[in-house]
Write an enzyme that holds these catalytic residues in place. Structure first.
Site, PDB file in Angstrom:
ATOM      1  CG  HIS A 181     -13.224  35.397  47.902  1.00 41.76           C
ATOM      2  ND1 HIS A 181     -13.999  36.200  47.697  1.00 41.76           N
ATOM      3  CD2 HIS A 181     -11.671  35.684  47.274  1.00 41.76           C
ATOM      4  CE1 HIS A 181     -13.507  37.094  46.897  1.00 41.76           C
ATOM      5  NE2 HIS A 181     -12.038  36.919  47.007  1.00 41.76           N
ATOM      6  CD  GLU A 184     -16.345  34.517  50.008  1.00 46.32           C
ATOM      7  OE1 GLU A 184     -16.747  34.116  49.030  1.00 46.32           O
ATOM      8  OE2 GLU A 184     -15.693  35.550  50.084  1.00 46.32           O
ATOM      9  NE  ARG A 239     -10.804  39.052  49.438  1.00 50.07           N
ATOM     10  CZ  ARG A 239     -12.047  39.399  49.195  1.00 50.07           C
ATOM     11  NH1 ARG A 239     -13.267  39.040  50.011  1.00 50.07           N
ATOM     12  NH2 ARG A 239     -12.324  40.200  48.026  1.00 50.07           N
ATOM     13  CG  HIS A 308     -17.768  35.579  46.138  1.00 54.43           C
ATOM     14  ND1 HIS A 308     -16.475  35.743  46.090  1.00 54.43           N
ATOM     15  CD2 HIS A 308     -17.919  35.499  44.735  1.00 54.43           C
ATOM     16  CE1 HIS A 308     -15.945  36.057  45.044  1.00 54.43           C
ATOM     17  NE2 HIS A 308     -16.851  35.749  44.228  1.00 54.43           N
ATOM     18  CD  GLU A 382     -20.992  38.554  48.565  1.00 52.80           C
ATOM     19  OE1 GLU A 382     -20.769  37.824  49.345  1.00 52.80           O
ATOM     20  OE2 GLU A 382     -20.118  39.241  47.870  1.00 52.80           O
TER      21      GLU A 382
HETATM   22  C1  BHK Z   1     -18.773  39.569  44.547  1.00 54.00           C
HETATM   23  C2  BHK Z   1     -18.810  39.355  43.294  1.00 54.00           C
HETATM   24  C3  BHK Z   1     -17.989  40.378  42.594  1.00 54.00           C
HETATM   25  C4  BHK Z   1     -17.544  41.445  42.837  1.00 54.00           C
HETATM   26  C5  BHK Z   1     -17.383  41.628  44.285  1.00 54.00           C
HETATM   27  C6  BHK Z   1     -17.857  40.689  44.841  1.00 54.00           C
HETATM   28  C7  BHK Z   1     -17.967  40.954  46.649  1.00 54.00           C
HETATM   29  C8  BHK Z   1     -16.863  40.158  47.122  1.00 54.00           C
HETATM   30  C9  BHK Z   1     -15.497  40.790  46.609  1.00 54.00           C
HETATM   31  O1  BHK Z   1     -14.646  39.938  46.100  1.00 54.00           O
HETATM   32  O2  BHK Z   1     -15.216  41.958  47.480  1.00 54.00           O
HETATM   33  C10 BHK Z   1     -17.009  40.196  48.554  1.00 54.00           C
HETATM   34  C11 BHK Z   1     -16.935  38.811  49.125  1.00 54.00           C
HETATM   35  O3  BHK Z   1     -16.479  37.727  48.592  1.00 54.00           O
HETATM   36  C12 BHK Z   1     -17.355  38.721  50.475  1.00 54.00           C
HETATM   37  O4  BHK Z   1     -18.525  38.687  50.998  1.00 54.00           O
HETATM   38 ZN    ZN Z   2     -15.853  36.166  47.956  1.00 56.36          ZN
END
Ligand code: BHK
Ligand code: ZN
Length: 421
Positions: A181, A184, A239, A308, A382
């Site tokens: 993403h 990030e 994103r 992430h 995260e």
């Molecule tokens: C991270 C890893 C695996 C599944 C979901 C997530 C959370 C991520 C998402 O794809 O919804 C949220 C994110 O990056 C923003 O913080």
């Molecule tokens: Zn993410």
């Protein structure tokens, strides 16, 4: 301009012509500006124009602590009421997790009125995100003027890929990806620091040395390169990737919904305008297909760590359902150890558990694919913070974040080394 490259002045133009051309360019530039932003043009078309970034001036990030499912669904409705206008930084998931949303200045009055009329208490997490964006750019400009160096790796010679391995072929391997993403940013920076740490601590840190004697580590730093470029040139808060398809108005696929495992299930979206758009088919996106191809062809990956931000969590599969994985007990206890090692560095607290129970149900995600394809040690981080800055984490936190994350990653790698399968 008779086929000359854009931005280059033909010598036959008189000074008056040049001025006219410049004025014309500005008018065109203003006309091409995007509606949601300040009307500044794209950097690619007009490279000589200063600072083409969109302005999020006086946009705010609001935080709501929903009491129950009813309040959560009122917040979800907000996305429907104002399509594309509320940008959820943390989507409504469960009452124990805060909901963070960026609200454009033009929508603030309406959105706040909506919240108040439904008795939803909110706090202002970021009062004016443009202030943070300006500080971030200023810090980047400053650091560019400083020299960079890493002492223990020779940057003044050319290297082969093999040199980065201590020997053998198709050895047990560990995959790390950052930046899937693009907004990030702390993840790319952490990955880069981690690569430096691995290179410079080899031969000094005994555990790392043992790990590298038995295994190869692969790091993909910019897993979403088009998105990353776009966060620097046009929209810091982008994103998805930047893929377009004929007849589809909205741009981009969520690369963390495009994997084959559970593709199209709950917690993914078939609307191309959604931030969690899964794409037309599994692995439709080159960024995902390339990793699937690489890891499958290699055939000996033992761990995959997908990084992430933000929320301070360490999670393992599944995302697609609440069903526990077969190795749940082992993954839980390893996550616990990793989070403890992380905490001991700077006292930062992470929560941990499966994705679906810790965060929310999400389908077509990287780590579910890894686990389903025989990579038992599949984890997703995260990183910092929990919302003071969100995606706009100040650069002063890069090194502490990387240091603590490294201790968690090292804990996972050590476990992988000691638990061959
Ligand atoms: C991270 C890893 C695996 C599944 C979901 C997530 C959370 C991520 C998402 O794809 O919804 C949220 C994110 O990056 C923003 O913080
Ligand atoms: Zn993410």
């Amino acid at each position: 301009m008779r086929g000359t490259p854009r931005g280059r002045m033909d010598p036959w133009l008189s000074p008056v012509d040049r001025r006219l051309l410049l004025v014309f360019s500005f008018i065109l530039a203003a006309a091409l500006g995007q509606m949601n932003f300040t009307g500044r043009p794209s950097r690619n078309s007009f490279p000589w124009l200063p600072l083409p970034l969109p302005c999020f001036s006086r946009d705010q990030v609001l935080r709501i602590l929903a009491k129950d499912e009813k309040e959560l669904s009122l917040l979800r409705d907000l996305e429907g009421l104002k399509p594309q206008k509320v940008d959820f930084w943390r989507v409504p998931a469960r009452p124990s997790l805060p909901v963070d949303m960026r609200v454009p200045f033009s929508e603030l009055k309406d959105v706040k009125a909506y919240l108040e009329s439904h008795g939803l208490a909110y706090s202002i997490m970021i009062k004016d995100i443009q202030v943070l964006l300006d500080e971030e750019r200023e810090a980047m400009a400053k650091s560019r003027r400083l020299e960079r160096s890493t002492s223990s790796f020779s940057f003044s010679s050319y290297h082969t890929l093999d040199e980065f391995s201590t020997g053998g072929s198709q050895r047990p391997a560990i995959w790390i990806d950052t930046g899937i993403h693009s907004r990030e940013w702390i993840t790319h920076a952490t990955g880069l620091w981690t690569a430096k740490e691995i290179v410079s601590e080899y031969g000094k840190d005994h555990i790392l040395t043992d790990i590298l004697k038995a295994m190869d580590i692969f790091i993909e730093l910019v897993t979403n390169p088009d998105g990353f470029a776009f966060t620097h040139s046009m929209n810091r808060l982008w994103r998805k990737n930047k893929s377009t398809r004929p007849g589809v108005f909205c741009v981009g696929v969520d690369l963390n919904r495009n994997w084959k495992s559970g593709f199209g299930g709950n917690g993914s979206n078939d609307n191309p305008c959604s931030e969690t758009y899964r794409g037309p088919s599994p692995q439709s996106e080159p960024e995902v297909a390339a990793i699937v191809d690489f890891i499958s062809t290699h055939g000996n990956f033992k761990a995959l760590i997908s990084i992430h931000s933000y929320s301070q969590m360490l999670m393992y599969p599944y995302g697609r359902s609440l069903e526990p994985v077969l190795n749940q007990i082992e993954l839980y206890s390893l996550a616990k150890d990793a989070v403890k090692a992380l905490y001991e560095v700077h006292g930062i607290k992470y929560i941990f558990g499966s994705i679906s129970t810790t965060l929310y149900v999400a389908s077509g995600i990287t780590v579910d694919w890894a686990y389903d394809n025989g990579i038992k040690y599949a984890f997703s981080f995260e990183l910092r913070d929990t919302g003071r800055y969100g995606f706009l984490l100040p650069a002063t936190q890069i090194i502490p974040t990387a240091q603590e994350t490294w201790m968690a990653i090292r804990t996972i790698m050590e476990h992988v080394l000691n638990h061959p399968y």
